[in-house]
Write an enzyme that holds these catalytic residues in place. Structure first.
Site, PDB file in Angstrom:
ATOM      1  N   PHE A  92      51.358 -49.404 103.332  1.00 12.87           N
ATOM      2  CA  PHE A  92      51.827 -50.447 104.256  1.00 12.87           C
ATOM      3  C   PHE A  92      53.264 -50.816 103.928  1.00 12.87           C
ATOM      4  CE2 PHE A  92      48.105 -51.939 106.643  1.00 12.87           C
ATOM      5  CZ  PHE A  92      47.168 -51.097 106.079  1.00 12.87           C
ATOM      6  N   THR A 216      41.238 -62.012  86.062  1.00 11.79           N
ATOM      7  CA  THR A 216      41.517 -63.025  87.089  1.00 11.79           C
ATOM      8  C   THR A 216      40.666 -62.797  88.340  1.00 11.79           C
ATOM      9  OG1 THR A 216      43.411 -61.682  87.768  1.00 11.79           O
ATOM     10  CG2 THR A 216      43.866 -63.530  86.305  1.00 11.79           C
ATOM     11  N   GLU A 274      42.427 -57.937  96.447  1.00 13.62           N
ATOM     12  CA  GLU A 274      42.168 -57.439  95.087  1.00 13.62           C
ATOM     13  C   GLU A 274      40.902 -58.105  94.507  1.00 13.62           C
ATOM     14  OE1 GLU A 274      45.355 -56.285  92.026  1.00 13.62           O
ATOM     15  OE2 GLU A 274      44.759 -58.288  91.386  1.00 13.62           O
TER      16      GLU A 274
END
Ligand SMILES: CC(=O)N[C@H]1[C@@H](OP(=O)(O)OP(=O)(O)OC[C@H]2O[C@@H](n3ccc(=O)[nH]c3=O)[C@H](O)[C@@H]2O)O[C@H](CO)[C@H](O)[C@@H]1O
Ligand SMILES: [Mn+2]
Length: 325
Positions: A92, A216, A274
């Site tokens: 992208f 995370t 993600e």
């Protein structure tokens, strides 16, 4: 008589000694080398290479983790090149990110799936700014127009939906395998067929030495990307995922649905797609993992385990390049 029984004992001990020594050598070779005998058109070939003992090269569910030294590039090429495969690569370049395309494509031509059929699918809102790069034989590039956005989070997250649609409309007919990559990156060394598998993810370069509690992941149960503190295998980077077109189709479809469900509930996961990718891969284990050699970060100093950097994120000025901060 007495003398000859001593000789017998000596010979016996010698034989036992030789067997122990041979056993030791055999065991040493088994533990430290991969030996592969392969039949090819040109006859029998013996591949023998040293294995790594400083990195873990297999997951607890026995999927390989690809590090330099854990595969033989010549053997991999012999096996895969005869299959006449086509590898799709989605990238992208929305808004100012078109500026990364030139380096991305030029370095891909040098290092990514060399001598394979490759189809690049460039998604952009600025088709006129897509650079013309000389492509080798068997390599194609399609430009697909997508809307721009004034939020980088949306551009990044909408990739799942756009890839899903492109697979339905075009890619499923045109390719066998697919890799979905971040554009703000360059290739530096071989990225070949050793990376192919049913479902492939890359271990994030900032987390491969960390324990699970530092990952995370999305930690709020209200999000469909939620992962509890006591779960999780690896922290995967959103910048690289791939596999068979069919498996990646399912991945993008599930992640897209979950991103949309979160949006309806006014919640955005900590690291957008993600986070959803990590959640998906926790319950749908990848069949192959790529080491951080396949997704390094130019901001990070090279560590001793990383013998070769194959693909890395370039350093960028976020405030200047993104539509919002
Ligand atoms: C190494 C890594 O895993 N990076 C992830 C991370 O930060 P990154 O800093 O790598 O995110 P990023 O700014 O590179 O955005 C991800 C990708 O979206 C596209 N893009 C983004 C903004 C824009 O204005 N135009 C555009 O085209 C572009 O292809 C870019 O490479 O977090 C992102 C957001 O969750 C993605 O998960 C990235 O994959
Ligand atoms: Mn990036």
């Amino acid at each position: 008589m007495h003398f000859s029984s001593n000789v017998k004992q000596f010979v016996l001990l010698l034989i036992v000694g030789i067997f122990l020594l041979l056993g030791y050598v055999f065991f040493y070779i088994l533990c430290n080398y991969y030996i592969i005998i392969s039949t090819t058109q040109s006859g029998l070939i013996l591949f023998c290479f040293f294995s790594r003992t400083d990195v873990v090269a297999v997951t607890p569910w026995l999927a390989p983790i690809v590090w330099e030294g854990t595969f033989d590039p010549d053997l991999v090429d012999i096996i895969y090149k005869s299959m006449n495969l086509t590898i799709a690569t989605t990238v992208f370049a929305v808004g100012k990110y078109v500026r990364f395309l030139q380096d991305f494509l030029e370095t891909a031509e040098k290092h990514f799936m060399v001598d394979f059929n490759v189809r690049y699918y460039v998604f952009t809102d600025r088709p006129d700014d897509v650079p013309s790069v000389n492509l080798s034989q068997g390599r194609h590039l399609s430009v697909i127009q997508v809307p721009g956005s004034n939020r980088w989070q949306e551009i990044s997250a909408r990739r799942m939906e756009i890839i899903q649609t492109a697979i339905e409309r075009q890619i499923s007919r045109e390719a066998d395998y697919i890799f979905c990559l971040d554009v703000d990156s360059k290739f530096h060394a071989r990225w070949g067929a050793e990376s192919l598998g049913r479902l492939v993810a890359v271990i994030h370069p900032w987390f491969y030495q960390q324990t699970r509690d530092h990952f995370t992941y999305e930690r709020r149960p209200a999000s469909t990307a939620y992962i509890p503190m006591d779960e999780g295998d690896y922290y995967y980077a959103g910048a690289v995922f791939g596999g068979s077109v069919e498996d990646v189709y399912t991945l993008t479809k599930v992640c897209r649905n979950q991103l949309e469900e979160d949006a309806r509930n006014s919640i955005e996961a900590a690291w957008q797609e993600e986070s959803h990718l990590n959640r998906y891969l926790l319950y749908n284990k990848p069949s192959k993992l790529l080491s951080p050699e396949y997704q390094w970060d130019d901001k990070k100093t090279k560590t001793k385990e990383v013998k070769v950097i194959r693909f890395s994120s370039v350093i960028k000025n976020y405030a200047e390049i993104r539509p919002n901060v």
